[in-house]
Design a protein around this motif. Structure first.
Motif, PDB file in Angstrom:
ATOM      1  N   UNK A  70       0.855  -1.194   0.000  1.00 36.37           N
ATOM      2  CA  UNK A  70       0.000   0.000   0.000  1.00 36.37           C
ATOM      3  C   UNK A  70       0.888   1.240   0.000  1.00 36.37           C
ATOM      4  N   UNK A  71       0.586   2.172  -0.891  1.00 34.53           N
ATOM      5  CA  UNK A  71       1.450   3.335  -1.113  1.00 34.53           C
ATOM      6  C   UNK A  71       0.609   4.608  -1.192  1.00 34.53           C
ATOM      7  N   UNK A  72       1.066   5.638  -0.499  1.00 37.22           N
ATOM      8  CA  UNK A  72       0.513   6.990  -0.632  1.00 37.22           C
ATOM      9  C   UNK A  72       1.646   7.898  -1.098  1.00 37.22           C
ATOM     10  N   UNK A  73       1.421   8.625  -2.192  1.00 37.22           N
ATOM     11  CA  UNK A  73       2.406   9.593  -2.684  1.00 37.22           C
ATOM     12  C   UNK A  73       1.763  10.973  -2.638  1.00 37.22           C
ATOM     13  N   UNK A  74       2.487  11.939  -2.089  1.00 36.49           N
ATOM     14  CA  UNK A  74       1.934  13.288  -1.960  1.00 36.49           C
ATOM     15  C   UNK A  74       2.962  14.324  -2.378  1.00 36.49           C
ATOM     16  N   UNK A  75       2.457  15.485  -2.788  1.00 37.39           N
ATOM     17  CA  UNK A  75       3.316  16.609  -3.166  1.00 37.39           C
ATOM     18  C   UNK A  75       3.330  17.635  -2.048  1.00 37.39           C
ATOM     19  N   UNK A  76       4.489  18.211  -1.802  1.00 36.48           N
ATOM     20  CA  UNK A  76       4.620  19.340  -0.887  1.00 36.48           C
ATOM     21  C   UNK A  76       4.477  20.612  -1.720  1.00 36.48           C
ATOM     22  N   UNK A  77       3.387  21.340  -1.525  1.00 33.13           N
ATOM     23  CA  UNK A  77       3.097  22.506  -2.356  1.00 33.13           C
ATOM     24  C   UNK A  77       3.702  23.797  -1.826  1.00 33.13           C
ATOM     25  N   UNK A  78       4.474  23.705  -0.756  1.00 31.94           N
ATOM     26  CA  UNK A  78       5.177  24.876  -0.233  1.00 31.94           C
ATOM     27  C   UNK A  78       6.226  25.329  -1.254  1.00 31.94           C
ATOM     28  N   UNK A  79       6.359  26.630  -1.429  1.00 31.20           N
ATOM     29  CA  UNK A  79       7.308  27.161  -2.412  1.00 31.20           C
ATOM     30  C   UNK A  79       8.738  27.233  -1.882  1.00 31.20           C
ATOM     31  N   UNK A  80       8.897  27.310  -0.568  1.00 35.44           N
ATOM     32  CA  UNK A  80      10.223  27.546   0.014  1.00 35.44           C
ATOM     33  C   UNK A  80      11.277  26.523  -0.415  1.00 35.44           C
ATOM     34  N   UNK A  81      10.972  25.214  -0.456  1.00 33.72           N
ATOM     35  CA  UNK A  81      12.021  24.251  -0.826  1.00 33.72           C
ATOM     36  C   UNK A  81      12.557  24.422  -2.244  1.00 33.72           C
ATOM     37  N   UNK A  82      11.822  25.129  -3.097  1.00 35.51           N
ATOM     38  CA  UNK A  82      12.285  25.306  -4.474  1.00 35.51           C
ATOM     39  C   UNK A  82      13.634  26.011  -4.535  1.00 35.51           C
ATOM     40  N   UNK A  83      13.857  26.934  -3.603  1.00 40.37           N
ATOM     41  CA  UNK A  83      15.089  27.728  -3.628  1.00 40.37           C
ATOM     42  C   UNK A  83      16.236  27.065  -2.882  1.00 40.37           C
ATOM     43  N   UNK A  84      15.961  25.941  -2.231  1.00 41.17           N
ATOM     44  CA  UNK A  84      16.989  25.311  -1.393  1.00 41.17           C
ATOM     45  C   UNK A  84      17.952  24.430  -2.175  1.00 41.17           C
ATOM     46  N   UNK A  85      17.566  24.017  -3.373  1.00 40.93           N
ATOM     47  CA  UNK A  85      18.404  23.099  -4.144  1.00 40.93           C
ATOM     48  C   UNK A  85      18.409  23.503  -5.610  1.00 40.93           C
ATOM     49  N   UNK A  86      19.381  22.938  -6.327  1.00 42.31           N
ATOM     50  CA  UNK A  86      19.405  23.093  -7.784  1.00 42.31           C
ATOM     51  C   UNK A  86      18.663  21.920  -8.398  1.00 42.31           C
ATOM     52  N   UNK A  87      17.722  22.208  -9.277  1.00 44.47           N
ATOM     53  CA  UNK A  87      16.895  21.170  -9.889  1.00 44.47           C
ATOM     54  C   UNK A  87      17.299  20.998 -11.348  1.00 44.47           C
ATOM     55  N   UNK A  88      17.988  19.918 -11.689  1.00 47.67           N
ATOM     56  CA  UNK A  88      18.376  19.707 -13.093  1.00 47.67           C
ATOM     57  C   UNK A  88      17.149  19.500 -13.971  1.00 47.67           C
ATOM     58  N   UNK A  89      17.261  19.900 -15.213  1.00 52.33           N
ATOM     59  CA  UNK A  89      16.137  19.788 -16.132  1.00 52.33           C
ATOM     60  C   UNK A  89      15.890  18.324 -16.503  1.00 52.33           C
ATOM     61  N   UNK A  90      14.635  17.907 -16.416  1.00 51.13           N
ATOM     62  CA  UNK A  90      14.222  16.560 -16.813  1.00 51.13           C
ATOM     63  C   UNK A  90      13.219  16.710 -17.948  1.00 51.13           C
ATOM     64  N   UNK A  91      13.586  16.244 -19.124  1.00 54.34           N
ATOM     65  CA  UNK A  91      12.738  16.434 -20.295  1.00 54.34           C
ATOM     66  C   UNK A  91      11.811  15.257 -20.560  1.00 54.34           C
TER      67      UNK A  91
END
Length: 240
Positions: free
Chosen positions: A29-50
């Motif tokens: 059994x699996x639950x997957x959720x998104x964290x919709x807070x904007x703050x973590x976006x600036x904490x890391x570099x996100x490489x482009x995934x096409x």
């Protein structure tokens, strides 16, 4: 006598092979959720995934009315994580993208067969908010191997956040002199700032990030896999 010994040895080898390839059945059994807070976006570099890689041997999770018992969605009444899902919704800016359970054979292997899952909405680029694969194998412990991709439509503020000097510095950390020069340009006059903006990498309207973390687990326990922008709750129980 020699023939008898040979027959016994072959029988033992055959039994050993069958045991090595035998599978126990588990309810996953699996639950997957998104964290919709904007703050973590600036904490890391996100490489482009096409694009999302597609394993050639992947299985699709079957609907609950499909024939057979393996890899088929269980009805909601058979799921155990409803309360945990409710607590998630009430505890922060979390969006549930996927909640399902199924039964499957779990083999002693380091390369278990992945199961394809999707969840959430279909975005403007044709991608699901959640897309990817889950594989479950076992050795001494159970091995849970998610390879999931979260796609998130960025707001104007989030796009600007990713264009911030801090995020740009992370991306260009291999060249400190260039990063320092870029930050200096951003802090200068309007004309110079316009020039620096041309040097910034283009930030897409939709950001796709990857969660690829193998985890050893014990059965009948609730496990949590963390990521700055998403998370997974997992419970695996033996089927008697």
């Amino acid at each position: 006598m020699i023939k008898l010994c040979r027959a016994i040895i072959l029988s033992v080898l055959a039994l050993t092979t069958l045991t090595a390839h035998a599978a126990d059945w588990y309810k996953v059994e699996v639950v997957v959720f998104a964290n919709q807070d904007s703050a973590p976006l600036a904490d890391e570099y996100w490489p482009e995934i096409k694009e999302i890689p597609v394993p050639s041997n992947a299985l699709n999770l079957k609907p609950s009315n499909a024939e057979g018992g393996a890899y088929k969605r269980l009805p909601g009444s058979s799921l155990s994580l409803h309360d945990a899902k409710k607590r998630l919704r009430n505890s922060g800016p979390y969006k549930i993208l996927f909640h399902a359970g199924w039964m499957q054979p779990v083999y002693r292997t380091q390369t278990p067969r992945p199961i394809h899952i999707t969840g959430g909405e279909i975005l403007d680029n044709g991608m699901y908010e959640l897309d990817g694969y889950i594989a479950v194998g076992r050795g001494t412990y159970l091995h849970f191997r998610p390879n999931l991709f979260l796609s998130r439509k960025l707001t104007a503020d989030e796009n600007a956040l990713l264009q911030s000097p801090i995020n740009t510095t992370i991306e260009n950390s291999a060249d400190n002199a260039q990063a320092a020069a870029l930050i200096t340009m951003q802090a200068s006059s309007t004309a110079t700032s316009a020039m620096s903006n041309e040097l910034l990498p283009a930030i897409p309207d939709i950001l796709t990030v990857n969660l690829d973390q193998a985890r050893r687990m014990k059965s009948k326990e609730l496990h949590y896999i963390d990521h700055p922008l998403m998370g997974i709750l997992v419970e695996i129980r033996p089927v008697r």
